[in-house]
Motif scaffolding. Sequence first.
Motif, PDB file in Angstrom:
ATOM      1  N   SER A  29       0.828  -1.214   0.000  1.00 24.08           N
ATOM      2  CA  SER A  29       0.000   0.000   0.000  1.00 24.08           C
ATOM      3  C   SER A  29       0.856   1.255   0.000  1.00 24.08           C
ATOM      4  N   ILE A  30       1.926   1.244   0.775  1.00 26.67           N
ATOM      5  CA  ILE A  30       2.819   2.401   0.848  1.00 26.67           C
ATOM      6  C   ILE A  30       3.501   2.636  -0.493  1.00 26.67           C
ATOM      7  N   ILE A  31       3.981   1.576  -1.117  1.00 26.32           N
ATOM      8  CA  ILE A  31       4.621   1.706  -2.440  1.00 26.32           C
ATOM      9  C   ILE A  31       3.608   2.267  -3.444  1.00 26.32           C
ATOM     10  N   PHE A  32       2.382   1.746  -3.434  1.00 25.39           N
ATOM     11  CA  PHE A  32       1.341   2.225  -4.350  1.00 25.39           C
ATOM     12  C   PHE A  32       1.052   3.709  -4.094  1.00 25.39           C
ATOM     13  N   SER A  33       0.907   4.093  -2.824  1.00 26.54           N
ATOM     14  CA  SER A  33       0.652   5.493  -2.481  1.00 26.54           C
ATOM     15  C   SER A  33       1.802   6.386  -2.911  1.00 26.54           C
ATOM     16  N   LEU A  34       3.008   5.932  -2.679  1.00 28.06           N
ATOM     17  CA  LEU A  34       4.181   6.711  -3.051  1.00 28.06           C
ATOM     18  C   LEU A  34       4.224   6.947  -4.562  1.00 28.06           C
ATOM     19  N   ILE A  35       3.901   5.912  -5.318  1.00 32.93           N
ATOM     20  CA  ILE A  35       3.853   6.059  -6.778  1.00 32.93           C
ATOM     21  C   ILE A  35       2.801   7.094  -7.168  1.00 32.93           C
ATOM     22  N   LEU A  36       1.623   7.033  -6.543  1.00 30.24           N
ATOM     23  CA  LEU A  36       0.570   8.010  -6.847  1.00 30.24           C
ATOM     24  C   LEU A  36       1.009   9.428  -6.488  1.00 30.24           C
ATOM     25  N   ASN A  44      -6.554  11.213  -8.746  1.00 31.43           N
ATOM     26  CA  ASN A  44      -7.353  10.369  -9.638  1.00 31.43           C
ATOM     27  C   ASN A  44      -8.203   9.420  -8.794  1.00 31.43           C
ATOM     28  N   LYS A  45      -9.512   9.658  -8.786  1.00 34.10           N
ATOM     29  CA  LYS A  45     -10.409   8.867  -7.934  1.00 34.10           C
ATOM     30  C   LYS A  45     -10.408   7.384  -8.300  1.00 34.10           C
ATOM     31  N   GLY A  46     -10.314   7.082  -9.577  1.00 34.23           N
ATOM     32  CA  GLY A  46     -10.305   5.687 -10.010  1.00 34.23           C
ATOM     33  C   GLY A  46      -9.123   4.927  -9.432  1.00 34.23           C
ATOM     34  N   SER A 116      -8.283  20.037  -6.594  1.00 35.16           N
ATOM     35  CA  SER A 116      -8.973  19.036  -7.409  1.00 35.16           C
ATOM     36  C   SER A 116     -10.442  18.927  -6.995  1.00 35.16           C
ATOM     37  N   SER A 117     -10.698  18.984  -5.687  1.00 35.44           N
ATOM     38  CA  SER A 117     -12.080  18.917  -5.190  1.00 35.44           C
ATOM     39  C   SER A 117     -12.884  20.133  -5.630  1.00 35.44           C
TER      40      SER A 117
END
Length: 178
Positions: A29-36, A44-46, A116-117
């Motif tokens: 999850s941390i790696i995914f968040s860091l990439i985002l 990006n909501k999707g 963005s919001s």
Amino acid sequence: MNEQAIMHEPAVTPSSVGIRYGVITAFISIIFSLILYVTGLHTNKGLSYASMIIPIIGIVLAYNYFKKENGGFMSYGQGLGTGTIVTAVSGVLSGLFTYIYLKFVDPNVLEQIRNSSIEEMENKGMSDEQIEQAVSMTEKFTTPEMMLVMGLIGAVILGFFLSLIIAAIMKRSRPEFE
């Protein structure tokens, strides 16, 4: 203790498997968040919703490991406990990462989320007054501290409900009379 009772002692416990797979799930999850965050795709909501797949995979992998280590068996209660621990551990670690990242590494992320919001609300045709009211409400919940607290609570609640469903599907009770 007789040999029959020893054979039914679990090789691993829900807490040991939950902690192990909670750490693994948090890391992913941390790696995914860091990439985002690094790529600017965190608004990006999707992709944000796609991150919900990570705890599901973590729970399923934890259940498979638990069953493999326990002769192919896992009760519903063991599954519920394991899955809830997976998501609680993952939520704590991921929440701490998010807090540190937003507070110290890149505080501009919160401003990007805010902008963005606002853009999204404008596209929906909301009036300036409605947008201002919505922004003032959400700003109370988008501090790094509140995001940490809400993330932890959300992870445990989501994990519990996911575990209720996934454990019901994946449980395999030991036969009563062996």
